[in-house]
Design a protein around this motif. Structure first.
Motif, PDB file in Angstrom:
ATOM      1  N   GLY A   1       0.888  -0.882  -0.048  1.00  0.00           N
ATOM      2  CA  GLY A   1      -0.104  -0.440   0.182  1.00  0.00           C
ATOM      3  C   GLY A   1       1.137   1.463  -0.526  1.00  0.00           C
ATOM      4  O   GLY A   1      -0.010   2.441   0.529  1.00  0.00           O
ATOM      5  N   ARG A   2       2.070   1.267   0.073  1.00  0.00           N
ATOM      6  CA  ARG A   2       2.877   2.498  -0.074  1.00  0.00           C
ATOM      7  C   ARG A   2       2.802   2.845  -1.812  1.00  0.00           C
ATOM      8  O   ARG A   2       2.919   2.191  -2.550  1.00  0.00           O
ATOM      9  CB  ARG A   2       4.117   2.008  -0.284  1.00  0.00           C
ATOM     10  CG  ARG A   2       4.354   1.458   1.458  1.00  0.00           C
ATOM     11  CD  ARG A   2       6.169   1.245   1.320  1.00  0.00           C
ATOM     12  NE  ARG A   2       6.058   0.525   3.087  1.00  0.00           N
ATOM     13  CZ  ARG A   2       6.758  -0.957   3.156  1.00  0.00           C
ATOM     14  NH1 ARG A   2       7.496  -1.461   2.375  1.00  0.00           N
ATOM     15  NH2 ARG A   2       6.753  -1.010   4.624  1.00  0.00           N
ATOM     16  N   LYS A   3       3.291   4.215  -2.431  1.00  0.00           N
ATOM     17  CA  LYS A   3       3.468   4.685  -3.743  1.00  0.00           C
ATOM     18  C   LYS A   3       5.172   4.537  -3.434  1.00  0.00           C
ATOM     19  O   LYS A   3       6.260   5.341  -2.707  1.00  0.00           O
ATOM     20  CB  LYS A   3       2.881   6.633  -3.391  1.00  0.00           C
ATOM     21  CG  LYS A   3       1.321   6.724  -3.865  1.00  0.00           C
ATOM     22  CD  LYS A   3       1.098   7.823  -3.537  1.00  0.00           C
ATOM     23  CE  LYS A   3      -0.408   7.274  -3.924  1.00  0.00           C
ATOM     24  NZ  LYS A   3      -1.972   9.541  -3.954  1.00  0.00           N
ATOM     25  N   ALA A   4       5.546   4.130  -4.405  1.00  0.00           N
ATOM     26  CA  ALA A   4       6.910   4.772  -5.153  1.00  0.00           C
ATOM     27  C   ALA A   4       7.134   5.556  -5.407  1.00  0.00           C
ATOM     28  O   ALA A   4       6.453   6.269  -6.810  1.00  0.00           O
ATOM     29  CB  ALA A   4       7.285   3.685  -5.388  1.00  0.00           C
ATOM     30  N   PHE A   5       7.928   6.927  -5.523  1.00  0.00           N
ATOM     31  CA  PHE A   5       8.359   7.921  -6.597  1.00  0.00           C
ATOM     32  C   PHE A   5      10.017   7.911  -6.967  1.00  0.00           C
ATOM     33  O   PHE A   5      11.123   7.044  -6.124  1.00  0.00           O
ATOM     34  CB  PHE A   5       8.544   9.077  -5.807  1.00  0.00           C
ATOM     35  CG  PHE A   5       6.640   9.710  -5.810  1.00  0.00           C
ATOM     36  CD1 PHE A   5       5.390  10.364  -6.483  1.00  0.00           C
ATOM     37  CD2 PHE A   5       6.454   9.181  -3.600  1.00  0.00           C
ATOM     38  CE1 PHE A   5       4.392  10.117  -5.725  1.00  0.00           C
ATOM     39  CE2 PHE A   5       4.721   9.457  -3.521  1.00  0.00           C
ATOM     40  CZ  PHE A   5       4.169   9.974  -4.214  1.00  0.00           C
ATOM     41  N   GLN A   6      10.419   8.500  -8.272  1.00  0.00           N
ATOM     42  CA  GLN A   6      11.043   8.881  -8.653  1.00  0.00           C
ATOM     43  C   GLN A   6      11.460   9.698  -8.899  1.00  0.00           C
ATOM     44  O   GLN A   6      10.759  10.543  -9.793  1.00  0.00           O
ATOM     45  CB  GLN A   6      11.689   7.378 -10.046  1.00  0.00           C
ATOM     46  CG  GLN A   6      12.901   8.147 -10.031  1.00  0.00           C
ATOM     47  CD  GLN A   6      13.196   6.980 -11.549  1.00  0.00           C
ATOM     48  OE1 GLN A   6      12.840   5.677 -12.080  1.00  0.00           O
ATOM     49  NE2 GLN A   6      13.936   7.780 -12.478  1.00  0.00           N
ATOM     50  N   LEU A   7      12.432  10.712  -8.571  1.00  0.00           N
ATOM     51  CA  LEU A   7      12.378  12.467  -8.202  1.00  0.00           C
ATOM     52  C   LEU A   7      14.032  12.180  -9.025  1.00  0.00           C
ATOM     53  O   LEU A   7      14.938  11.737  -9.019  1.00  0.00           O
ATOM     54  CB  LEU A   7      12.791  13.014  -7.381  1.00  0.00           C
ATOM     55  CG  LEU A   7      11.364  12.661  -6.789  1.00  0.00           C
ATOM     56  CD1 LEU A   7      11.503  13.532  -5.779  1.00  0.00           C
ATOM     57  CD2 LEU A   7       9.854  13.807  -7.668  1.00  0.00           C
ATOM     58  N   SER A   8      14.302  13.517 -10.833  1.00  0.00           N
ATOM     59  CA  SER A   8      15.301  13.457 -11.185  1.00  0.00           C
ATOM     60  C   SER A   8      15.962  14.936 -11.043  1.00  0.00           C
ATOM     61  O   SER A   8      14.772  16.148 -10.910  1.00  0.00           O
ATOM     62  CB  SER A   8      14.759  13.558 -12.772  1.00  0.00           C
ATOM     63  OG  SER A   8      15.010  11.946 -12.986  1.00  0.00           O
ATOM     64  N   PHE A   9      17.241  15.320 -10.179  1.00  0.00           N
ATOM     65  CA  PHE A   9      17.294  16.706 -10.169  1.00  0.00           C
ATOM     66  C   PHE A   9      18.762  17.213 -10.979  1.00  0.00           C
ATOM     67  O   PHE A   9      19.298  16.828 -11.628  1.00  0.00           O
ATOM     68  CB  PHE A   9      17.049  16.974  -9.181  1.00  0.00           C
ATOM     69  CG  PHE A   9      16.477  16.920  -7.848  1.00  0.00           C
ATOM     70  CD1 PHE A   9      15.178  18.265  -7.745  1.00  0.00           C
ATOM     71  CD2 PHE A   9      15.958  15.547  -7.299  1.00  0.00           C
ATOM     72  CE1 PHE A   9      14.129  17.911  -6.426  1.00  0.00           C
ATOM     73  CE2 PHE A   9      15.039  15.391  -6.407  1.00  0.00           C
ATOM     74  CZ  PHE A   9      14.500  16.252  -6.167  1.00  0.00           C
ATOM     75  N   ASP A  10      18.710  18.705 -11.556  1.00  0.00           N
ATOM     76  CA  ASP A  10      19.472  19.690 -12.021  1.00  0.00           C
ATOM     77  C   ASP A  10      19.748  21.231 -11.291  1.00  0.00           C
ATOM     78  O   ASP A  10      19.002  21.380 -10.819  1.00  0.00           O
ATOM     79  CB  ASP A  10      19.158  19.756 -12.926  1.00  0.00           C
ATOM     80  CG  ASP A  10      19.856  20.620 -14.352  1.00  0.00           C
ATOM     81  OD1 ASP A  10      21.108  20.932 -13.394  1.00  0.00           O
ATOM     82  OD2 ASP A  10      20.140  20.927 -15.344  1.00  0.00           O
ATOM     83  N   ILE A  11      20.569  20.127 -10.423  1.00  0.00           N
ATOM     84  CA  ILE A  11      21.738  21.823  -9.544  1.00  0.00           C
ATOM     85  C   ILE A  11      22.383  22.403 -10.708  1.00  0.00           C
ATOM     86  O   ILE A  11      23.690  21.420 -10.906  1.00  0.00           O
ATOM     87  CB  ILE A  11      22.274  21.043  -8.353  1.00  0.00           C
ATOM     88  CG1 ILE A  11      20.746  19.862  -7.802  1.00  0.00           C
ATOM     89  CG2 ILE A  11      22.799  22.141  -7.439  1.00  0.00           C
ATOM     90  CD1 ILE A  11      21.888  19.784  -6.032  1.00  0.00           C
TER      91      ILE A  11
ATOM     92  N   VAL B   1       6.372   6.258  -0.473  1.00  0.00           N
ATOM     93  CA  VAL B   1       5.906   7.009   0.884  1.00  0.00           C
ATOM     94  C   VAL B   1       5.139   6.470   1.429  1.00  0.00           C
ATOM     95  O   VAL B   1       3.765   5.641   0.596  1.00  0.00           O
ATOM     96  CB  VAL B   1       5.348   8.104   0.768  1.00  0.00           C
ATOM     97  CG1 VAL B   1       4.151   9.055   1.214  1.00  0.00           C
ATOM     98  CG2 VAL B   1       6.275   9.365  -0.078  1.00  0.00           C
ATOM     99  N   THR B   2       4.147   5.924   2.680  1.00  0.00           N
ATOM    100  CA  THR B   2       2.891   4.609   3.356  1.00  0.00           C
ATOM    101  C   THR B   2       1.712   5.804   3.401  1.00  0.00           C
ATOM    102  O   THR B   2       1.712   7.061   3.403  1.00  0.00           O
ATOM    103  CB  THR B   2       3.502   4.408   4.713  1.00  0.00           C
ATOM    104  OG1 THR B   2       4.476   3.751   4.422  1.00  0.00           O
ATOM    105  CG2 THR B   2       1.973   3.590   4.892  1.00  0.00           C
ATOM    106  N   GLU B   3       0.396   5.177   2.411  1.00  0.00           N
ATOM    107  CA  GLU B   3      -0.621   5.760   1.901  1.00  0.00           C
ATOM    108  C   GLU B   3      -1.478   5.523   3.680  1.00  0.00           C
ATOM    109  O   GLU B   3      -1.442   4.772   4.162  1.00  0.00           O
ATOM    110  CB  GLU B   3      -1.213   5.258   0.672  1.00  0.00           C
ATOM    111  CG  GLU B   3      -1.051   5.414  -0.807  1.00  0.00           C
ATOM    112  CD  GLU B   3      -1.581   4.662  -1.455  1.00  0.00           C
ATOM    113  OE1 GLU B   3      -2.407   5.825  -2.139  1.00  0.00           O
ATOM    114  OE2 GLU B   3      -1.975   3.604  -1.768  1.00  0.00           O
ATOM    115  N   GLU B   4      -2.664   6.303   3.647  1.00  0.00           N
ATOM    116  CA  GLU B   4      -2.933   6.178   5.143  1.00  0.00           C
ATOM    117  C   GLU B   4      -4.412   5.491   4.621  1.00  0.00           C
ATOM    118  O   GLU B   4      -5.121   6.092   3.264  1.00  0.00           O
ATOM    119  CB  GLU B   4      -3.401   7.273   5.392  1.00  0.00           C
ATOM    120  CG  GLU B   4      -2.063   8.190   6.302  1.00  0.00           C
ATOM    121  CD  GLU B   4      -2.605   9.687   6.633  1.00  0.00           C
ATOM    122  OE1 GLU B   4      -4.336   9.731   6.969  1.00  0.00           O
ATOM    123  OE2 GLU B   4      -2.029  10.650   6.488  1.00  0.00           O
ATOM    124  N   ILE B   5      -3.915   4.485   4.437  1.00  0.00           N
ATOM    125  CA  ILE B   5      -5.614   3.740   4.168  1.00  0.00           C
ATOM    126  C   ILE B   5      -6.491   4.511   5.415  1.00  0.00           C
ATOM    127  O   ILE B   5      -6.044   3.334   6.646  1.00  0.00           O
ATOM    128  CB  ILE B   5      -4.803   2.291   3.931  1.00  0.00           C
ATOM    129  CG1 ILE B   5      -3.410   1.818   3.697  1.00  0.00           C
ATOM    130  CG2 ILE B   5      -6.643   0.863   4.330  1.00  0.00           C
ATOM    131  CD1 ILE B   5      -3.820   0.185   3.077  1.00  0.00           C
TER     132      ILE B   5
END
Length: 136
Positions: A51-61, A115-119
């Protein structure tokens, strides 16, 4: 989403380069050099386990130097320092790269987190059980 990550990025840049101004997502008119611009370049959301959400973020500094006549050298040195020292506690950074183009350093990386979703609690319906038994 990812606000803790952005705070961690700002804190690490401030730790490594306390004299450099940090901007997020956009440079204001008349910005002060030297400066870092932290931009989220890509975001992907998916489902994780349990029940978690997975995220992949890319950054440019991006780094903007203030050293006229030594911009390439300054960008090269900042790039090496970022490759060696830019680590974030609690996050795994993948694909760290440093490249200068047109007098601007671009330090890029990706990270993944869940991130754990609130169920909402699912209540079971009460079912009446008949206890009327016939005796023979």
């Amino acid at each position: 989403m990812g606000e803790d990550l952005k705070v961690a990025i700002r804190a690490k840049l401030t730790e490594l380069f306390p004299e450099v101004t940090i901007y997020e997502e956009d440079l204001p008119e008349g910005y002060q050099k030297p400066a870092f611009l932290v931009t989220t370049t890509n975001a992907v959301a998916g489902r994780g386990l349990g029940g978690r959400k997975a995220f992949q973020l890319s950054f440019d500094i991006s780094y903007y130097s203030n050293l006229a006549g030594r911009i390439n050298t300054d960008c090269y040195q900042k790039g090496l320092a970022l490759l060696e020292g830019f680590r974030l506690t609690g996050y795994r950074l993948k694909g760290k790269k440093s490249a200068a183009a047109e007098g601007i350093l671009h330090f890029t990386f990706e990270t993944q987190f869940t991130v754990t979703e609130e169920i909402s609690e699912i209540k079971m319906k009460q079912k009446e059980l008949s206890t009327n038994m016939k005796e023979d």
